[in-house]
Design an enzyme around this catalytic site. Structure first.
Site, mmCIF file in Angstrom:
data_model
loop_
_atom_site.group_PDB
_atom_site.id
_atom_site.type_symbol
_atom_site.label_atom_id
_atom_site.label_comp_id
_atom_site.label_asym_id
_atom_site.label_seq_id
_atom_site.Cartn_x
_atom_site.Cartn_y
_atom_site.Cartn_z
ATOM 1 N N SER A 1 80.812 51.260 36.537
ATOM 2 C CA SER A 1 80.388 50.729 35.249
ATOM 3 C C SER A 1 80.999 49.353 34.985
ATOM 4 C CB SER A 1 80.736 51.738 34.144
ATOM 5 O OG SER A 1 80.130 51.407 32.927
ATOM 6 N N ASP B 1 69.638 56.848 33.391
ATOM 7 C CA ASP B 1 70.978 56.469 32.941
ATOM 8 C C ASP B 1 70.854 55.853 31.550
ATOM 9 O OD1 ASP B 1 73.523 55.460 32.482
ATOM 10 O OD2 ASP B 1 73.742 54.577 34.477
ATOM 11 N N HIS C 1 75.459 58.541 34.054
ATOM 12 C CA HIS C 1 76.165 57.291 34.324
ATOM 13 C C HIS C 1 77.409 57.507 35.193
ATOM 14 C CE1 HIS C 1 76.997 53.087 33.507
ATOM 15 N NE2 HIS C 1 78.195 53.369 33.026
#
Length: 247
Positions: free
Chosen positions: A74, A197, A225
């Site tokens: 991320s 996602d 995610h």
């Protein structure tokens, strides 16, 4: 292996067994996260992702790491690009798990998934209800199809983050725009995109590939995610295949 917002290094434990027999792994907690030393936290330093990137560079220098393949989840994908730009000779490639260079919708050219007002509400929720924001964000991050035990792990990690740290990291994560880093990338990069996602839509992966030299996009048949937690076999296979190609 660099964890994402509100997480810690234990989030990688499902993935590491497949990698540790082949590679030297370096896991850590960002200052303010996990089991890190909270007294080292500096709000000014960590108000931007550059502060976290500087920590990556310090880890590499202290451990004398070379030929580094940076695995980021991320927001750590952007942190990894910043760190590699600071010291490009140490790095070989990036492996980006559910990356996003900007979480904001900035029409007409870019849609990161969130309106500014929604993210402001999230930051306010962190400030007034430390447990409530974790209950709100964890299911969104994990995805509807994934197990309650993993959702609990993620929620517990969010709740364990000190409110000041969570608020400051959230602002640095969700209100930043690091799209300018993409064309500056000097190293091969594997983009592992989850097909469904809620945090980083599939279109973001295509945007990154289009603007990032030496990048390879793999859209995986997954939801959520945190695919390094929910689909470790699939993610480890992609990583090993990639490393065999670039080393």
């Amino acid at each position: 292996m660099a964890h994402g917002f509100g997480c810690n290094q234990t989030m990688w434990y499902r993935l590491t067994p497949a990698l540790q027999s082949r590679y030297t792994l370096v896991l850590f907690d960002y200052v303010g996260s996990g089991q890190s030393q909270l007294s080292a936290y500096d709000e000014a330093r960590y108000s931007t992702l550059e502060g976290y990137a500087a920590d990556i560079n310090e880890i590499c220098t202290t451990l004398d790491l070379n030929q580094v393949h940076f695995i980021g989840h991320s927001v750590s994908c952007s942190i990894g690009m910043l760190a590699a730009n600071n010291d490009p000779e140490r790095f070989v490639s990036h492996i980006m798990v559910c990356p996003s260079p900007c979480f904001l919708n900035l029409p007409p050219d870019y849609y990161g998934g969130f309106e500014s007002v929604d993210l402001e509400e999230l930051v306010q929720l962190i400030e007034r209800d430390h447990m409530g924001w974790a209950s709100y964000l964890a299911p969104l991050v994990m995805g509807n199809a994934n197990s309650g035990s993993m959702l609990g792990e993620l929620s517990d990690s969010f709740c364990a983050t000190v409110p000041l740290v969570a608020r400051t990291f959230a602002k640095a994560t969700f209100f930043s725009d690091y799209r300018d880093l993409l064309p500056k990338n000097q190293h091969p990069a594997l983009l592992l995109q989850s097909q469904i996602d809620a945090i980083a839509h599939e279109t973001i992966g295509h945007y990154m590939q289009a603007h990032m030299p030496k990048s390879t996009l793999r859209v995986l048949p997954t939801e959520g995610h945190c695919i390094h937690m929910t689909h470790p076999e699939l993610v480890s296979h992609e990583i090993i295949t990639w490393l065999e190609q670039v080393t």
